[in-house]
Motif scaffolding. Sequence first.
Motif, short mmCIF file in Angstrom:
data_model
loop_
_atom_site.label_atom_id
_atom_site.label_comp_id
_atom_site.label_asym_id
_atom_site.label_seq_id
_atom_site.Cartn_x
_atom_site.Cartn_y
_atom_site.Cartn_z
N TRP A 136 11.25 14.60 -31.92
CA TRP A 136 12.39 14.41 -30.92
C TRP A 136 13.72 14.06 -31.52
O TRP A 136 14.83 14.74 -31.33
CB TRP A 136 12.31 13.61 -29.67
CG TRP A 136 13.25 13.47 -28.49
CD1 TRP A 136 13.31 14.47 -27.64
CD2 TRP A 136 14.27 12.74 -28.56
NE1 TRP A 136 14.42 13.84 -26.74
CE2 TRP A 136 15.18 12.87 -27.65
CE3 TRP A 136 14.88 11.52 -29.62
CZ2 TRP A 136 16.32 12.31 -27.27
CZ3 TRP A 136 15.87 10.83 -29.21
CH2 TRP A 136 16.62 11.25 -27.92
N ALA A 170 18.00 10.27 -22.95
CA ALA A 170 17.48 11.86 -22.68
C ALA A 170 16.08 11.70 -22.89
O ALA A 170 15.52 12.97 -22.59
CB ALA A 170 18.27 12.71 -23.76
N LEU A 171 15.20 10.73 -23.52
CA LEU A 171 13.78 11.00 -23.86
C LEU A 171 13.26 11.35 -22.40
O LEU A 171 13.47 10.68 -21.35
CB LEU A 171 13.43 9.55 -24.41
CG LEU A 171 13.37 9.44 -25.87
CD1 LEU A 171 13.30 8.04 -26.22
CD2 LEU A 171 12.43 10.38 -26.53
N PRO A 172 12.15 11.94 -22.28
CA PRO A 172 11.55 12.09 -21.11
C PRO A 172 11.14 10.79 -20.63
O PRO A 172 10.59 9.78 -21.35
CB PRO A 172 10.30 12.88 -21.56
CG PRO A 172 10.86 13.71 -22.79
CD PRO A 172 11.37 12.71 -23.45
N GLU A 173 10.76 10.52 -19.18
CA GLU A 173 10.64 9.53 -18.28
C GLU A 173 9.24 9.07 -18.97
O GLU A 173 9.10 7.70 -19.03
CB GLU A 173 10.68 9.50 -16.98
CG GLU A 173 12.22 9.47 -16.51
CD GLU A 173 13.01 8.53 -16.71
OE1 GLU A 173 12.25 7.09 -16.86
OE2 GLU A 173 13.85 8.67 -17.40
N SER A 174 8.38 10.02 -18.94
CA SER A 174 6.74 9.73 -19.42
C SER A 174 6.71 8.83 -20.69
O SER A 174 6.02 7.97 -20.88
CB SER A 174 6.04 10.86 -19.43
OG SER A 174 6.26 11.85 -20.45
N ILE A 175 7.80 9.38 -21.80
CA ILE A 175 7.60 8.80 -22.91
C ILE A 175 8.23 7.43 -23.02
O ILE A 175 7.83 6.36 -23.62
CB ILE A 175 8.56 9.72 -24.12
CG1 ILE A 175 7.87 10.90 -24.09
CG2 ILE A 175 8.85 8.99 -25.42
CD1 ILE A 175 6.60 11.06 -24.79
N LYS A 176 9.22 7.29 -22.33
CA LYS A 176 10.04 5.92 -21.95
C LYS A 176 8.90 4.85 -21.44
O LYS A 176 8.87 3.65 -21.80
CB LYS A 176 11.26 5.96 -21.04
CG LYS A 176 12.52 6.87 -21.98
CD LYS A 176 13.66 6.70 -21.30
CE LYS A 176 13.98 7.67 -20.36
NZ LYS A 176 15.36 7.62 -19.74
#
Length: 123
Positions: free
Chosen positions: A97, A24-30
């Motif tokens: 988060w 569920a982490l945002p793609e940019s963070i991943k």
Amino acid sequence: MDKTVLAAASFDKEKYYINSEYSALPESIKQEIKEICIPLAEKLMCTFIIGFGDGGEVYFETVKSDEIPDFDDIGAELEIKRTAKEKKELLKALKLWYLIYKTDEGENVKKRLLEGKDVLAEE
């Protein structure tokens, strides 16, 4: 200390892993996490891990390969400190988060944030 692996990259196996529990982490963070793990695993010639410890503290860890006998522990520690300093905002966001979405106090954390309180400073 309870630890959960968020992501890891292996130099010798040439693999990258991100824990599905954190999908569920945002793609940019991943993507940013991936951009930390892979280069550091390659540079340090180890398995490089980013994870969460007690209270959402983000930790970095290296696991030496038996294949690399001259692993530089001191150099690795310095590189980790440099990365933590450079990625201070990312680490803060990850902890926040985690507190919101992975702890029982998540609703209280959200409420305090909406009230304009610095949640991370209150710990």
